[in-house]
Write a protein that holds these residues in place. Structure first.
Motif, PDB file in Angstrom:
ATOM      1  N   LEU B  80      30.216  43.722  43.026  1.00 53.18           N
ATOM      2  CA  LEU B  80      31.344  42.991  43.579  1.00 53.18           C
ATOM      3  C   LEU B  80      31.520  43.236  45.079  1.00 53.18           C
ATOM      4  O   LEU B  80      32.238  42.519  45.748  1.00 53.18           O
ATOM      5  N   LYS B  81      30.860  44.249  45.566  1.00 55.89           N
ATOM      6  CA  LYS B  81      30.902  44.518  47.001  1.00 55.89           C
ATOM      7  C   LYS B  81      30.262  43.347  47.769  1.00 55.89           C
ATOM      8  O   LYS B  81      30.730  42.932  48.808  1.00 55.89           O
ATOM      9  N   GLU B  83      28.977  40.269  46.108  1.00 58.03           N
ATOM     10  CA  GLU B  83      29.006  38.940  45.487  1.00 58.03           C
ATOM     11  C   GLU B  83      30.181  38.863  44.532  1.00 58.03           C
ATOM     12  O   GLU B  83      30.523  39.830  43.869  1.00 58.03           O
ATOM     13  N   ASN B  84      30.860  37.697  44.476  1.00 57.56           N
ATOM     14  CA  ASN B  84      32.036  37.652  43.627  1.00 57.56           C
ATOM     15  C   ASN B  84      32.050  36.499  42.620  1.00 57.56           C
ATOM     16  O   ASN B  84      33.010  36.297  41.933  1.00 57.56           O
ATOM     17  N   GLU B  85      30.965  35.735  42.559  1.00 56.71           N
ATOM     18  CA  GLU B  85      30.995  34.588  41.655  1.00 56.71           C
ATOM     19  C   GLU B  85      30.185  34.927  40.402  1.00 56.71           C
ATOM     20  O   GLU B  85      29.111  35.513  40.465  1.00 56.71           O
ATOM     21  N   ILE B  89      26.756  37.058  39.928  1.00 54.91           N
ATOM     22  CA  ILE B  89      26.828  38.440  39.430  1.00 54.91           C
ATOM     23  C   ILE B  89      25.871  38.605  38.241  1.00 54.91           C
ATOM     24  O   ILE B  89      25.139  39.585  38.136  1.00 54.91           O
ATOM     25  N   ILE B 113      40.145  44.687  39.488  1.00 56.78           N
ATOM     26  CA  ILE B 113      39.860  43.357  40.048  1.00 56.78           C
ATOM     27  C   ILE B 113      40.896  42.369  39.557  1.00 56.78           C
ATOM     28  O   ILE B 113      41.656  42.655  38.647  1.00 56.78           O
ATOM     29  N   TYR B 238      35.650  33.718  39.836  1.00 56.00           N
ATOM     30  CA  TYR B 238      35.473  34.687  40.910  1.00 56.00           C
ATOM     31  C   TYR B 238      36.204  35.961  40.567  1.00 56.00           C
ATOM     32  O   TYR B 238      37.247  35.930  39.939  1.00 56.00           O
ATOM     33  N   ALA B 239      35.647  37.054  40.985  1.00 58.01           N
ATOM     34  CA  ALA B 239      36.343  38.320  40.798  1.00 58.01           C
ATOM     35  C   ALA B 239      36.697  38.869  42.168  1.00 58.01           C
ATOM     36  O   ALA B 239      35.823  39.095  42.993  1.00 58.01           O
ATOM     37  N   GLY B 240      38.011  39.066  42.408  1.00 57.58           N
ATOM     38  CA  GLY B 240      38.452  39.622  43.685  1.00 57.58           C
ATOM     39  C   GLY B 240      38.876  41.059  43.488  1.00 57.58           C
ATOM     40  O   GLY B 240      39.532  41.381  42.496  1.00 57.58           O
ATOM     41  N   LEU B 241      38.493  41.910  44.409  1.00 48.90           N
ATOM     42  CA  LEU B 241      38.869  43.322  44.267  1.00 48.90           C
ATOM     43  C   LEU B 241      40.351  43.497  44.567  1.00 48.90           C
ATOM     44  O   LEU B 241      40.895  42.894  45.491  1.00 48.90           O
ATOM     45  N   LYS B 246      39.220  48.082  45.854  1.00 47.35           N
ATOM     46  CA  LYS B 246      38.620  48.296  47.173  1.00 47.35           C
ATOM     47  C   LYS B 246      38.457  49.782  47.450  1.00 47.35           C
ATOM     48  O   LYS B 246      37.483  50.218  48.052  1.00 47.35           O
TER      49      LYS B 246
END
Lengths: 551, 557
Positions: B80-81, B83-85, B89, B113, B238-241, B246
């Motif tokens: 996830l650092k 790539e987020n889709e 992934i 996340i 999407y995965a957002g931190l 973070k």
């Protein structure tokens, strides 16, 4: 139990003393009646069948007045002499042999009181009169009747009169076929060659018991002051009690009772007889039964609260009481007057040894194993029907213990095996999670040689139902059960239409058949709308118990 | 062992607690200041001090969180650092999308996340579009075949395509209609250049929302033509931190966590010096069900135990009985309403009466009271009526049979049973035709009415019903007759639970030969247990719904 709706004002007036609502409720209940409800107008109460004398406002008020000690003790009813004569002819012997009669004058009737009297008459019919079979009661306006009255029986073809609620004269047969009351009670004259009648000296028909009065001379109206009362039936003693209950209630409404002279052939009898009967009471007996220490005076007072008289160890029983067969009945009334809530509740100091039924104990052990095998216990009714027992199981109908009368549809036979019940359960649980592995222990019934001609057995039935249910699994259950019991069993292949051929067996112990086991045939599953395989067994637990614990 | 020591600092005495502990291979001396005076609760403080020192070191929340990551989470999280889709992934992690999705779900539950879902409308080539991209649009093919006549052209193109081509090319002045169809200058120009539509198809797939004005027009035009393009909805995840995510994204994730302990690890002792992955012990698990007794039977066994504790012997017997035992032996007159068809289940056939002595006595007691001192019912008693078969209407029939089999020497005696009884009722929410009755008798010269009430009170107390009242009632075979009513708080109502009484001499003497007080009770089971199981419709007791049977609470009184 009959429920009566009594006029509350009338009851309160007749008691003669104002009671609070709470008091009224408590006293009515402690009298041994089942109070449903008290409204401003009505007291709705169930009367136990041993107290038909309480079925009227007058009767209930009389007992309450005694119980609250407002009018303590025996209430005496006088009868006046008279010339009223009734002639009972031999012709009634074959159809309704007895009647007892009375005249009550000076009644102050109104609509409400007529309702009261009709209710008393109807409730007595239903209870004490066993729906008019045992006693039929007739009440007539005296002024329309000319004595002597004859009680006789005639062929139905010769009978014609205008019954109550009819506009014209109709024949006896028409009454039974068309009149609503005739249709309801006609069965009581079924097969009778002659029908009973009361006929007065003017040759007017008063009534045709136990069916209906005549409209012309048999209808009591508000202006009626004096009435003629008769009870007809099969047992003189019962009829006399019933007549006493009615005339005492009428006397409580200011009536004056006149005796009637009855002629049975060459025997004469005077009714009503309102003299109290006597019965001895042994105070020690009462105290022993009740666990009390009552003195003679206490007993006297308690009896008086229940309307009895008491003199020299003798109890005077009012003529309207129909339920005193034995001294124990007096003891009960003493207990009621004493108050059930006043008794000190104690456990007696007597040693006995508890013992669980041996079979029950055995059954519990079997169930422990079944629960360990992850089976769920179910419980069915013993009542079922032949369609479930045989047709749906692909079997020919067999001799079955069946009910002569059932009110519930689909429940008219006693089950002869349990597996059909289990399949029924599975068919109703298709929405629930699988596996569905169930068992039941219960009775089955077969015809056979016994006291009742029915042999009862307890059986254990097990069904396993899931996508992989098969013969192996059901046999594993059987096997673990028998190995726990340390028993060696044999299985022989059998043909049984409920099971798949080649996958059905009869299980035996030392040559004695004890169970059958197999995979349920898919066409049987189809009959039960089941789409999941089932294998099952049914084991005779009664016999298994007998093998393990021989007598 | 902790010890106390006085320390002198600048002429002042101070008290301290000391204790030495071993950490890996070093020894550490730990201390705690106590004060200038020794405190009174020194022993307590000492204990507390030791407890603190020896307590295992609490791991930090973050450490625990990291140790709780499942293998797939551990694979997914570091990606996830960059790539987020979701699909990307999956590509990088070489996991199935469904596995990644599950892992993302867990990470979200751990607040590492936040999952965002996006829906996009994507324009793709349809069936004809794919063909035209290779062969050119029909109008271009049409132009290429010119000059020509319609008849010939039909050999190459279908009527639809010809119609569209003619329409379109005419509008653009690209063709002439004479004897045959010819190409104009405009047409030649078209032949040389790639058309806008062709260029558009080459660019596909495109996102609908991102089209420029010109492309939008082409999109609309092509959309109206047959199966050239299609618009699909594409879901993108999407995965957002999160802040916590973070913070942890750069942590080194342990890779050698033990997932599940097994026999091999134990044998090889390979678990030593490794960490077990932490489980979320609060997470939902699939429920399993045990084998179970039917709940009504649990209640029945509890009640049986009560009577066994009170010293009673258990009675059992058949469900099918003759009227003789069910009614006559209990002094129920033969014309009693309970013996009519509408109340009782009769069975076709007739039974046999017991030994003639008992029958003679029962007949006499009905007709004239026999030697009991009673007047009896005064009617002609019929043997035939007594032979009728019934499904027992009460378990009191067992009491009658028990008394008949009892010898005087066996007194005092107490018996009970919990058994099925039958009433000819139509089944509804308040009525069943098969019910249970709890029956009992106590027979002894010394027992009395107070004892009857005593036993009943004891029974109800043991059942957990403390508000019970007794009131007069009527049964043909008892005198006194009692009804037990109990207060049910859940319903704020008194309900009738059963009858009781003392058997009449007319019952006892013919069966036992002598008249001895017999206390008797017959209590209903079903009505008394409805509240406990929160059932309002009595049929629910025997509906055999497996979900209900699996989940029903245990009988715990």
């Amino acid at each position: 139990m009959p429920t009566v709706n009594l006029n509350r004002k009338e009851v309160e007036n007749l008691i003669g003393k104002k009671l609070s609502l709470e008091e009224l409720k408590e006293k009515i209940t402690s009298l041994g009646t089942d109070l449903d409800e008290i409204t401003d107008e009505e007291i709705i109460v169930e009367i136990f069948p041993n107290r038909p004398d309480l079925l009227s406002e007058a009767g209930l008020a009389r007992s309450l007045a005694q119980l609250i000690e407002h009018k303590l003790g025996l209430k005496r009813y006088k009868t006046e002499k008279s010339d009223y004569k009734i002639i009972i002819e031999d012709s009634v012997k074959q159809v309704r042999p007895y009647t007892v009669c009375a005249v009550v004058k000076n009644l102050n009737l109104n609509e409400a009181r007529i309702k009261e009297i009709i209710q008393l008459q109807e409730k007595l019919h239903i209870t004490y009169g066993r729906n008019r079979k045992k006693v039929a009661i007739g009440i007539y306006p005296l002024e329309k009747i000319k004595f002597p009255i004859r009680f006789l029986a005639k062929s139905p073809n010769e009978i014609k009169f205008q019954p109550l609620d009819s506009n014209n004269e109709i024949s006896a047969n028409e009454i039974l076929e068309k009149h609503s009351t005739g249709k309801e009670y006609g069965h009581l004259l079924k097969d009778a060659k002659v029908y009973p009648l009361f006929i007065d000296a003017n040759n007017n028909i008063l009534s045709m018991p136990p069916i209906i009065n005549s409209e012309k001379v048999g209808r009591v109206a508000e202006k009626t002051k004096d009435v003629f009362v008769e009870c007809s039936g099969f047992d003189l003693k019962v009829l006399k009690k019933c007549l006493n209950i009615i005339v005492c209630a009428l006397a409580d409404l200011n009536g004056i009772i006149y005796e009637n002279e009855l002629t049975y052939g060459n025997k004469k009898e005077i009714t009503p007889n309102l003299e109290p009967e006597e019965m001895r009471i042994n105070i020690n007996y009462a105290n022993k039964i009740l666990g009390l220490d009552l003195k003679e005076n206490d007993v006297k007072k308690l009896l008086e609260k229940m309307g009895y008289g008491y003199k020299d160890k003798k109890v005077l029983i009012p003529a309207y009481r129909a339920d005193i067969l034995h001294e124990i009945d007096l003891v009960e009334d003493i207990a009621i007057a004493y108050g059930y809530d006043k008794f000190t509740e104690t456990i007696p100091n007597i040693a006995t040894i508890a013992k669980e039924d041996k079979y029950y104990e055995f059954k519990e052990k079997i169930i422990d194993i079944l629960i360990g095998l992850n089976l769920i216990e179910v419980r069915n009714y013993n009542l079922t029907n032949k369609n479930n027992l045989y047709n749906k199981m692909n079997l020919n109908e067999q001799e079955t213990v069946s009910l002569a009368n059932s009110l519930s549809q689909g429940y008219d036979a006693l089950r002869s095996w349990i597996i059909p019940n289990l399949l029924e359960i599975l068919s109703k649980n298709k929405h629930n999670e699988y596996p569905q592995n169930i068992f039941e222990i219960g009775n089955i019934f077969k015809k056979g040689n016994s006291e009742t001609g029915v042999i009862e057995q307890e059986r254990l039935a097990i069904a396993v139902c899931h996508n992989k249910a098969d013969f192996t699994q059901i046999k594993q259950i059987l096997d673990s059960l028998f190995s726990s019991l340390d028993l060696k069993y044999d299985i022989k292949e059998i043909e049984h239409n409920s099971f798949i051929s080649g996958r059905a067996g009869r299980v035996s112990l030392n040559g004695k058949n004890i169970a059958y086991i197999g995979e349920i045939h898919p066409s049987v599953l189809e009959n039960w709308n089941l789409e999941v395989p089932v294998s099952a067994l049914e084991l005779n637990l009664t016999d298994l118990f007998g093998i393990i614990y021989p007598k | 062992m902790a010890y106390v020591k006085k320390v002198n600092i600048k002429g002042q005495d101070y008290w301290y607690l000391f204790h030495t502990i071993r950490q890996s291979n070093k020894f550490l001396k730990k201390s705690r200041y106590l004060g200038k005076e020794l405190p009174k609760n020194l022993e307590e403080i000492k204990q507390e001090f030791l407890n603190e020192l020896h307590a295992p070191k609490e791991k930090s929340e973050k450490e625990k969180l990291i140790e709780s990551l499942t293998p797939s989470e551990r694979k997914v999280f570091p990606i996830l650092k960059e790539e987020n889709e979701l699909s990307k992934i999956a590509e990088i992690s070489r996991l199935q999308q469904i596995e990644v999705l599950r892992a993302l779900g867990w990470l979200e539950a751990k607040n590492l996340i936040k999952i965002n879902k996006e829906e996009k409308e994507i324009i793709n080539l349809d069936k004809n579009g794919l063909i035209y991209l290779k062969k050119g649009f029909p109008e271009k093919q049409f132009l290429k075949l010119l000059p020509n006549n319609l008849e010939n052209l039909r050999k190459h193109l279908n009527q639809d395509e010809i119609n569209v081509s003619i329409g379109k090319l005419k509008r653009l002045n690209a063709i002439n209609f004479k004897k045959e169809i010819t190409v104009t200058d405009e047409g030649n120009k078209l032949l040389r250049e790639k058309s806008k539509e062709e260029l558009f198809l080459k660019k596909l797939p495109l996102e609908l929302l991102k089209l420029n004005k010109e492309d939008k027009l082409i999109y609309n035009e092509l959309g109206s033509r047959k199966e050239i393009i299609k618009t699909d909805v594409k879901k993108t995840i999407y995965a957002g931190l999160t802040d916590l995510g973070k913070e942890l994204i750069n942590h080194k994730l342990k890779t050698n966590l033990i997932e599940s302990l097994n026999q091999e690890m134990l044998l090889k002792k390979s678990w030593k010096n490794k960490t077990f992955r932490r489980f979320n012990i609060q997470s939902e698990i699939p429920r399993i069900y045990p084998g179970r007794r039917h709940f009504v039977n649990e209640a029945i066994n509890y009640i049986r135990k009560i009577w066994l504790e009170l010293g009673f012997k258990e009675m059992t017997g058949n469900l099918v009985q003759t009227s003789f035992w069910n009614f006559d032996a209990l002094f129920v007159p033969q014309d009693h309403p309970a013996r009519e068809m509408q109340d009782t289940f009769f069975i076709n056939g007739k039974g046999k009466l017991p030994n003639s002595e008992i029958v003679k006595r029962v007949k006499a007691v009905h007709e004239n009271g026999w030697t009991t001192g009673s007047s009896g019912w005064n009617y002609k008693w019929s043997e035939e009526e007594a032979k009728k078969l019934v499904l027992r209407t009460h378990t009191t029939v067992l009491s009658a049979r028990t008394i008949a089999a009892l010898r005087k020497e066996e007194l005092p005696a107490k018996f009970f049973s919990v058994g099925k009884i039958f009433r000819n009722e139509a089944i509804d929410w308040a009525h069943l035709f098969e019910l249970h009755q709890i029956e009992g008798i106590i027979i002894d010269e010394s027992v009395n009415f107070k004892n009857l009430l005593g036993y009943l009170r004891e029974y109800y107390n043991k059942l957990g019903i403390d508000k019970v009242k007794f009131r007069p009632s009527y049964y043909p075979y008892t005198e006194m007759s009692v009804d037990c009513i109990a207060y049910i708080p859940e319903r704020n109502k008194w309900i009738e639970l059963g009858g009781a009484g003392m058997f009449r001499p007319e019952v006892v003497k013919p069966l036992l030969g002598i008249n001895v007080p017999v206390l008797a009770f017959g209590q209903g089971l079903e009505r008394g247990i409805l509240e406990y199981y929160k059932i309002t419709d009595i049929r629910e007791l025997y509906k055999n719904d497996l979900k209900q049977l699996r989940e029903m609470r245990l009988w715990m009184k």
